[in-house]
Every structure is written in structure tokens, then in C-alpha cells.
Design a protein around this motif. Structure first.
Motif, PDB file in Angstrom:
ATOM      1  N   GLU A 256       0.838  -1.200   0.000  1.00 36.22           N
ATOM      2  CA  GLU A 256       0.000   0.000   0.000  1.00 36.22           C
ATOM      3  C   GLU A 256       0.876   1.254   0.000  1.00 36.22           C
ATOM      4  O   GLU A 256       0.618   2.208  -0.745  1.00 36.22           O
ATOM      5  CB  GLU A 256      -0.940  -0.021   1.214  1.00 36.22           C
ATOM      6  CG  GLU A 256      -2.219   0.758   1.011  1.00 36.22           C
ATOM      7  CD  GLU A 256      -2.065   2.246   1.241  1.00 36.22           C
ATOM      8  OE1 GLU A 256      -2.859   3.008   0.686  1.00 36.22           O
ATOM      9  OE2 GLU A 256      -1.145   2.644   1.974  1.00 36.22           O
TER      10      GLU A 256
ATOM     11  N   MET B 278      -9.528  -4.741   2.991  1.00 33.48           N
ATOM     12  CA  MET B 278     -10.074  -6.090   3.164  1.00 33.48           C
ATOM     13  C   MET B 278      -9.174  -6.918   4.072  1.00 33.48           C
ATOM     14  O   MET B 278      -9.658  -7.656   4.941  1.00 33.48           O
ATOM     15  CB  MET B 278     -10.228  -6.765   1.790  1.00 33.48           C
ATOM     16  CG  MET B 278     -11.286  -6.130   0.922  1.00 33.48           C
ATOM     17  SD  MET B 278     -11.287  -6.709  -0.791  1.00 33.48           S
ATOM     18  CE  MET B 278     -11.538  -8.459  -0.580  1.00 33.48           C
ATOM     19  N   THR B 279      -7.870  -6.787   3.874  1.00 32.30           N
ATOM     20  CA  THR B 279      -6.909  -7.532   4.697  1.00 32.30           C
ATOM     21  C   THR B 279      -6.964  -7.080   6.149  1.00 32.30           C
ATOM     22  O   THR B 279      -6.935  -7.909   7.071  1.00 32.30           O
ATOM     23  CB  THR B 279      -5.480  -7.355   4.132  1.00 32.30           C
ATOM     24  OG1 THR B 279      -5.461  -7.820   2.780  1.00 32.30           O
ATOM     25  CG2 THR B 279      -4.462  -8.121   4.947  1.00 32.30           C
TER      26      THR B 279
ATOM     27  N   MET C 194     -13.466  -2.695  -7.242  1.00 31.47           N
ATOM     28  CA  MET C 194     -12.660  -1.889  -8.163  1.00 31.47           C
ATOM     29  C   MET C 194     -13.455  -1.550  -9.415  1.00 31.47           C
ATOM     30  O   MET C 194     -13.434  -0.402  -9.875  1.00 31.47           O
ATOM     31  CB  MET C 194     -11.366  -2.631  -8.504  1.00 31.47           C
ATOM     32  CG  MET C 194     -10.379  -1.802  -9.242  1.00 31.47           C
ATOM     33  SD  MET C 194      -9.731  -0.492  -8.178  1.00 31.47           S
ATOM     34  CE  MET C 194      -8.487   0.173  -9.254  1.00 31.47           C
TER      35      MET C 194
ATOM     36  N   LEU D  92      -6.324  -0.478  -6.350  1.00 33.18           N
ATOM     37  CA  LEU D  92      -6.437  -1.920  -6.154  1.00 33.18           C
ATOM     38  C   LEU D  92      -5.841  -2.348  -4.812  1.00 33.18           C
ATOM     39  O   LEU D  92      -6.475  -3.074  -4.039  1.00 33.18           O
ATOM     40  CB  LEU D  92      -5.717  -2.628  -7.305  1.00 33.18           C
ATOM     41  CG  LEU D  92      -6.079  -4.055  -7.613  1.00 33.18           C
ATOM     42  CD1 LEU D  92      -7.536  -4.177  -8.003  1.00 33.18           C
ATOM     43  CD2 LEU D  92      -5.194  -4.571  -8.740  1.00 33.18           C
TER      44      LEU D  92
ATOM     45  N   ILE E 198      -7.832  -1.039  -1.678  1.00 29.92           N
ATOM     46  CA  ILE E 198      -8.992  -1.881  -1.366  1.00 29.92           C
ATOM     47  C   ILE E 198      -8.534  -3.198  -0.728  1.00 29.92           C
ATOM     48  O   ILE E 198      -9.106  -3.648   0.265  1.00 29.92           O
ATOM     49  CB  ILE E 198      -9.832  -2.146  -2.631  1.00 29.92           C
ATOM     50  CG1 ILE E 198     -10.426  -0.836  -3.149  1.00 29.92           C
ATOM     51  CG2 ILE E 198     -10.939  -3.160  -2.354  1.00 29.92           C
ATOM     52  CD1 ILE E 198     -10.925  -0.921  -4.584  1.00 29.92           C
ATOM     53  N   ALA E 199      -7.489  -3.797  -1.295  1.00 24.43           N
ATOM     54  CA  ALA E 199      -6.959  -5.048  -0.740  1.00 24.43           C
ATOM     55  C   ALA E 199      -6.477  -4.847   0.689  1.00 24.43           C
ATOM     56  O   ALA E 199      -6.673  -5.715   1.553  1.00 24.43           O
ATOM     57  CB  ALA E 199      -5.819  -5.580  -1.620  1.00 24.43           C
TER      58      ALA E 199
ATOM     59  N   MET F 265     -12.454 -13.346  -1.849  1.00 21.38           N
ATOM     60  CA  MET F 265     -11.712 -12.091  -1.676  1.00 21.38           C
ATOM     61  C   MET F 265     -11.359 -11.492  -3.036  1.00 21.38           C
ATOM     62  O   MET F 265     -11.475 -10.285  -3.234  1.00 21.38           O
ATOM     63  CB  MET F 265     -10.456 -12.312  -0.844  1.00 21.38           C
ATOM     64  CG  MET F 265     -10.740 -12.700   0.583  1.00 21.38           C
ATOM     65  SD  MET F 265     -11.410 -11.333   1.508  1.00 21.38           S
ATOM     66  CE  MET F 265     -10.347 -11.367   2.910  1.00 21.38           C
TER      67      MET F 265
ATOM     68  N   LEU G 208     -12.702  -7.964  -4.439  1.00 17.87           N
ATOM     69  CA  LEU G 208     -11.744  -6.929  -4.832  1.00 17.87           C
ATOM     70  C   LEU G 208     -12.037  -6.429  -6.244  1.00 17.87           C
ATOM     71  O   LEU G 208     -12.117  -5.221  -6.484  1.00 17.87           O
ATOM     72  CB  LEU G 208     -10.317  -7.481  -4.732  1.00 17.87           C
ATOM     73  CG  LEU G 208      -9.188  -6.547  -5.142  1.00 17.87           C
ATOM     74  CD1 LEU G 208      -9.146  -5.312  -4.259  1.00 17.87           C
ATOM     75  CD2 LEU G 208      -7.864  -7.286  -5.076  1.00 17.87           C
TER      76      LEU G 208
END
Length: 153
Positions: free
Chosen positions: A14, A54-55, A140, A47, A50-51, A132, A136
Motif C-alpha cells: 500500500e 479487506m486484509t 474496483m 487496487l 482496497i486489498a 476475496m 476486490l
């Protein structure tokens, strides 16, 4: 991959994509090199942003974080490079220790529906990764359909 290593990997990714987006913006607005840097950096950052969220939620549930800590983890992605010091703070607090909670323990927090769902998903890693991934891509795609933040420039 442990919760700690997964969280660390995504928090570093990130921060790297923040760098790509900032470089793209410098290329566009300072060097006048066109849109391509922002388009590529922005897409990759979106991308991974967002990941990361979620993580953070998934690992927060696994690690029994309070909702406020999960929300704070997600909010750190908004501030450039803040995921790295936040990861270090979690490490100092011991909030990333331990493995995946794939079995029920005597801990009362393991007796919730959310914990049962977590264990069910952990027992099906291919299904978990698929869900997941689909989430994602769906998020997106929805955001790309809506358009960039601040409108098109």
C-alpha cells in the motif's frame, strides 16, 4: 503465510503504491508528461488500497481486534505511507502475534458467529481466496464505473 506476514506484505504494498501515485502526479502536474503516470499509479494504488482494507478487516477479526482498531487500520490507508508505522505499532502491541484461528478455543470471543464464519473460511482457502478476489475486482470495477475521485481531469 501468517497473519503478521500477510498484513506486513499488504501494508508495504500500500505504501509503495502511494509512491507510484505521487510520482504519477508529479509527472502529470510538474513535468507535464501526461495522464499515464496517474492512470497507472492510481489504478494500482486503488487496487492495493482496497486489498489493504479487506486484509485489515480479515486479520482484525482473526486477531480479535476491537472494531475501533479495525477502522483505524483501514483509515491509515488514506494517509500516504501511514500503514507502515501503524504496522509497527501493532507489532509493538503484540496485535499481530499468533496464527490463524482455525479451531475453536475456550476464549469466549471464539464462540461468535463471526468467529465461526472465519474458521469455516479458513478451512476452505481456495474458496476464501476466490471470494476475496471477486470482492476486490467487484469493488474496483464499481469504483472505475463511478469515475475517479474529484471527477475526470
Amino acid at each position: 503465510m501468517s497473519p503478521r506476514s500477510l498484513y506486513r506484505f499488504v501494508s508495504i504494498a500500500e505504501a509503495i503504491t502511494w509512491s507510484l501515485l505521487i510520482v504519477g502526479m508529479l509527472l502529470k502536474y510538474v513535468v507535464q508528461a501526461g495522464e499515464w503516470g496517474v492512470q497507472i499509479g492510481g489504478f494500482l494504488h486503488g487496487l492495493v488500497f482496497i486489498a489493504y482494507g479487506m486484509t485489515a478487516v480479515f486479520i482484525g477479526v482473526n486477531q480479535h481486534w476491537k472494531a475501533r482498531l479495525i477502522a483505524l487500520a483501514c483509515l491509515t490507508a488514506i494517509i500516504p505511507f501511514a500503514t507502515i508505522p501503524f504496522d509497527q505499532a501493532l507489532e509493538r502491541r503484540g496485535a499481530l502475534g499468533g496464527g490463524w484461528r482455525s479451531t475453536r478455543t475456550s476464549d469466549p470471543r471464539d464462540h461468535t458467529r463471526l468467529s465461526a464464519l472465519l474458521r469455516w473460511m479458513l478451512a476452505r482457502p481456495v474458496l476464501l481466496a476466490s471470494i476475496m478476489g471477486i470482492a476486490l475486482v467487484s469493488i474496483m470495477a464499481t469504483l472505475l464505473t463511478i469515475g475517479p475521485p474529484g471527477g475526470a481531469s
